[in-house]
Design a protein around this motif. Structure first.
Motif, PDB file in Angstrom:
ATOM      1  N   ARG A   1      19.955  -3.032  12.934  1.00 16.93           N
ATOM      2  CA  ARG A   1      20.323  -4.207  12.152  1.00 16.93           C
ATOM      3  C   ARG A   1      20.468  -5.461  12.997  1.00 16.93           C
ATOM      4  N   ALA A   2      20.419  -5.328  14.306  1.00 18.33           N
ATOM      5  CA  ALA A   2      20.453  -6.508  15.158  1.00 18.33           C
ATOM      6  C   ALA A   2      19.102  -7.204  15.104  1.00 18.33           C
ATOM      7  N   GLY A   3      19.103  -8.504  14.998  1.00 19.07           N
ATOM      8  CA  GLY A   3      17.856  -9.247  14.925  1.00 19.07           C
ATOM      9  C   GLY A   3      17.897 -10.296  13.836  1.00 19.07           C
ATOM     10  N   ASP A   4      16.763 -10.912  13.584  1.00 20.39           N
ATOM     11  CA  ASP A   4      16.643 -11.986  12.599  1.00 20.39           C
ATOM     12  C   ASP A   4      16.556 -11.373  11.205  1.00 20.39           C
ATOM     13  N   ARG A   5      17.599 -11.545  10.407  1.00 21.21           N
ATOM     14  CA  ARG A   5      17.613 -10.946   9.078  1.00 21.21           C
ATOM     15  C   ARG A   5      16.612 -11.618   8.139  1.00 21.21           C
ATOM     16  N   HIS A   6      16.322 -12.898   8.375  1.00 25.14           N
ATOM     17  CA  HIS A   6      15.323 -13.572   7.544  1.00 25.14           C
ATOM     18  C   HIS A   6      13.936 -12.987   7.809  1.00 25.14           C
ATOM     19  N   ALA A   7      13.639 -12.677   9.072  1.00 22.87           N
ATOM     20  CA  ALA A   7      12.363 -12.044   9.394  1.00 22.87           C
ATOM     21  C   ALA A   7      12.303 -10.649   8.790  1.00 22.87           C
ATOM     22  N   ASN A   8      13.420  -9.939   8.812  1.00 26.03           N
ATOM     23  CA  ASN A   8      13.456  -8.608   8.203  1.00 26.03           C
ATOM     24  C   ASN A   8      13.211  -8.690   6.706  1.00 26.03           C
ATOM     25  N   ALA A   9      13.764  -9.716   6.070  1.00 29.06           N
ATOM     26  CA  ALA A   9      13.525  -9.904   4.632  1.00 29.06           C
ATOM     27  C   ALA A   9      12.056 -10.201   4.358  1.00 29.06           C
ATOM     28  N   ALA A  10      11.415 -10.961   5.257  1.00 29.96           N
ATOM     29  CA  ALA A  10       9.985 -11.241   5.097  1.00 29.96           C
ATOM     30  C   ALA A  10       9.172  -9.956   5.213  1.00 29.96           C
ATOM     31  N   LEU A  11       9.506  -9.106   6.180  1.00 35.58           N
ATOM     32  CA  LEU A  11       8.821  -7.820   6.307  1.00 35.58           C
ATOM     33  C   LEU A  11       9.035  -6.971   5.061  1.00 35.58           C
ATOM     34  N   HIS A  12      10.245  -6.993   4.532  1.00 34.36           N
ATOM     35  CA  HIS A  12      10.547  -6.210   3.329  1.00 34.36           C
ATOM     36  C   HIS A  12       9.687  -6.685   2.158  1.00 34.36           C
ATOM     37  N   THR A  13       9.539  -7.998   2.013  1.00 33.45           N
ATOM     38  CA  THR A  13       8.711  -8.542   0.936  1.00 33.45           C
ATOM     39  C   THR A  13       7.263  -8.087   1.083  1.00 33.45           C
ATOM     40  N   ILE A  14       6.743  -8.141   2.298  1.00 34.06           N
ATOM     41  CA  ILE A  14       5.362  -7.713   2.539  1.00 34.06           C
ATOM     42  C   ILE A  14       5.194  -6.236   2.181  1.00 34.06           C
ATOM     43  N   VAL A  15       6.159  -5.413   2.588  1.00 35.17           N
ATOM     44  CA  VAL A  15       6.085  -3.975   2.309  1.00 35.17           C
ATOM     45  C   VAL A  15       6.102  -3.711   0.808  1.00 35.17           C
ATOM     46  N   ILE A  16       6.993  -4.376   0.082  1.00 35.73           N
ATOM     47  CA  ILE A  16       7.089  -4.157  -1.357  1.00 35.73           C
ATOM     48  C   ILE A  16       5.793  -4.560  -2.053  1.00 35.73           C
ATOM     49  N   VAL A  17       5.208  -5.682  -1.641  1.00 37.71           N
ATOM     50  CA  VAL A  17       3.942  -6.125  -2.234  1.00 37.71           C
ATOM     51  C   VAL A  17       2.841  -5.104  -1.957  1.00 37.71           C
ATOM     52  N   ARG A  18       2.787  -4.608  -0.736  1.00 36.00           N
ATOM     53  CA  ARG A  18       1.750  -3.625  -0.397  1.00 36.00           C
ATOM     54  C   ARG A  18       1.949  -2.308  -1.141  1.00 36.00           C
ATOM     55  N   MET A  19       3.188  -1.903  -1.332  1.00 35.19           N
ATOM     56  CA  MET A  19       3.441  -0.666  -2.062  1.00 35.19           C
ATOM     57  C   MET A  19       2.975  -0.772  -3.514  1.00 35.19           C
ATOM     58  N   LYS A  20       2.920  -1.984  -4.042  1.00 36.74           N
ATOM     59  CA  LYS A  20       2.483  -2.185  -5.417  1.00 36.74           C
ATOM     60  C   LYS A  20       0.976  -2.428  -5.522  1.00 36.74           C
ATOM     61  N   CYS A  21       0.395  -3.103  -4.532  1.00 30.04           N
ATOM     62  CA  CYS A  21      -0.975  -3.612  -4.696  1.00 30.04           C
ATOM     63  C   CYS A  21      -1.983  -3.076  -3.696  1.00 30.04           C
ATOM     64  N   ASP A  22      -1.556  -2.601  -2.532  1.00 29.42           N
ATOM     65  CA  ASP A  22      -2.499  -2.196  -1.490  1.00 29.42           C
ATOM     66  C   ASP A  22      -2.814  -0.701  -1.624  1.00 29.42           C
ATOM     67  N   PRO A  23      -4.069  -0.318  -1.874  1.00 32.55           N
ATOM     68  CA  PRO A  23      -4.398   1.104  -2.066  1.00 32.55           C
ATOM     69  C   PRO A  23      -4.052   1.964  -0.863  1.00 32.55           C
ATOM     70  N   ARG A  24      -4.297   1.458   0.344  1.00 29.05           N
ATOM     71  CA  ARG A  24      -4.013   2.268   1.540  1.00 29.05           C
ATOM     72  C   ARG A  24      -2.516   2.547   1.668  1.00 29.05           C
ATOM     73  N   THR A  25      -1.708   1.539   1.383  1.00 28.19           N
ATOM     74  CA  THR A  25      -0.265   1.733   1.456  1.00 28.19           C
ATOM     75  C   THR A  25       0.211   2.695   0.379  1.00 28.19           C
ATOM     76  N   ARG A  26      -0.365   2.604  -0.800  1.00 25.53           N
ATOM     77  CA  ARG A  26       0.008   3.518  -1.878  1.00 25.53           C
ATOM     78  C   ARG A  26      -0.339   4.962  -1.518  1.00 25.53           C
ATOM     79  N   GLU A  27      -1.474   5.155  -0.866  1.00 23.67           N
ATOM     80  CA  GLU A  27      -1.835   6.499  -0.414  1.00 23.67           C
ATOM     81  C   GLU A  27      -0.850   7.003   0.640  1.00 23.67           C
ATOM     82  N   TYR A  28      -0.454   6.108   1.538  1.00 26.94           N
ATOM     83  CA  TYR A  28       0.522   6.481   2.567  1.00 26.94           C
ATOM     84  C   TYR A  28       1.848   6.880   1.930  1.00 26.94           C
ATOM     85  N   VAL A  29       2.303   6.102   0.942  1.00 27.44           N
ATOM     86  CA  VAL A  29       3.569   6.399   0.276  1.00 27.44           C
ATOM     87  C   VAL A  29       3.496   7.758  -0.419  1.00 27.44           C
TER      88      VAL A  29
END
Length: 299
Positions: free
Chosen positions: A228-256
């Motif tokens: 949890r140490a680090g830039d929380r705003h950057a972590n939130a940006a990564l979280h947003t990217i992950v959520i979008v990929r889990m919904k829209c990216d076929p490769r990520t959906r296969e990984y999940v």
């Protein structure tokens, strides 16, 4: 931090060398920290002495952000945009709250309307009557809040129109990645700074973004969590990217799907994806030279 940035720029131009301690806690040894902070409280003099000791001993080797390029321009514009977004959210919350407490003759007509229709209706309204009447006063206040909401929305749109081209110009390869938009890319560029080569490796960038895994075993279960140490705003940006990929990216959906079949929880899968995205983002930051090409494997 603003004062530090204003100090480092002119001194850097004068060829001064700067070393940046990561955190005050890292400036103290495990032996010194309890006596200097936990028991006696925070002290600027103790922090300054600990920072100087860390630099002289070689424990602190961080290079500060240069703040002299396009990323600094993006940071300034995003600061204003973030305040406008926050103010717009507060305005809508206040508007909704005022509708709940308004007289029934006002409340019954407005409470079921969706946000866009509600704001448009109130902004175009023309309250009549005397202000000492609670219903007239409520309509007048709601009209002003609706117009404020529209003004802030226009300000946010103007900021997006200014920031988007700057982000694309600064890191076109980054914006082209799946799930990465101008807002998340702008935050990650801001976290890395104008001189991302100061980050020694993709692991250092992951740690900076609070996406580095930390062992957290429980009983016979061997598991990990994110540091949890680090830039929380950057972590939130990564979280947003992950959520979008889990919904829209076929490769990520296969990984999940594959990891779910292996017994991983959604929280653990998101942790793994955040670490992968941090690695991928690092290899697409501008002006970073690599000894090897980024790993082609995708999530």
């Amino acid at each position: 931090m603003a004062l530090l940035g204003g100090l480092t720029r002119p001194l850097t131009d004068a060829s001064a060398v700067f070393v940046e301690p990561s955190t005050v806690g890292q400036c103290h040894s495990a032996r010194d920290r309890p006596g200097s902070r936990d028991l006696n409280g925070k002290s600027d003099s103790v922090d300054a002495y600990a920072a100087a000791t860390a630099v002289l001993s070689g424990r602190a080797t961080g290079t500060p952000k240069s703040r002299d390029g396009i990323v600094e321009a993006i940071r300034a514009l995003r600061a204003v945009r973030k305040s406008a977004v926050k103010a717009r959210t507060q305005t809508m919350n206040q508007l909704r709250s005022l509708i709940v407490t308004a007289p029934s003759i006002v409340r019954d007509k407005l409470r079921a309307l969706p946000t866009s229709v509600l704001v448009d209706t109130l902004a175009r309204s023309r309250p009549t009557g005397e202000l000492h009447d609670p219903a007239c006063a409520a309509r007048t206040a709601l009209r002003r809040l609706a117009r404020r909401y529209l003004q802030l929305s226009d300000e946010i749109k103007e900021a997006d129109a200014e920031i988007g081209p700057l982000v694309t110009n600064a890191a076109p390869r980054l914006v082209a990645l799946p799930g990465v938009g101008p807002e998340t890319a702008g935050q990650l560029l801001e976290t890395a700074g104008d001189n991302p080569d100061r980050l020694a490796s993709e692991a250092a960038f992951a740690h900076l973004c609070a996406a580095a895994p930390v062992s957290a075993p429980s009983g016979r279960t061997d598991r990990h969590r994110l540091n949890r140490a680090g830039d929380r705003h950057a972590n939130a940006a990564l979280h947003t990217i992950v959520i979008v990929r889990m919904k829209c990216d076929p490769r990520t959906r296969e990984y999940v799907a594959r990891r779910t079949a292996q017994g991983l929880t959604k929280k653990d899968i998101i942790r793994c994806l955040k670490r992968f995205v941090a690695r991928e983002i690092y290899h697409h930051l501008p002006r970073v030279t690599h000894a090897t090409e980024p790993h082609p494997q995708t999530a």
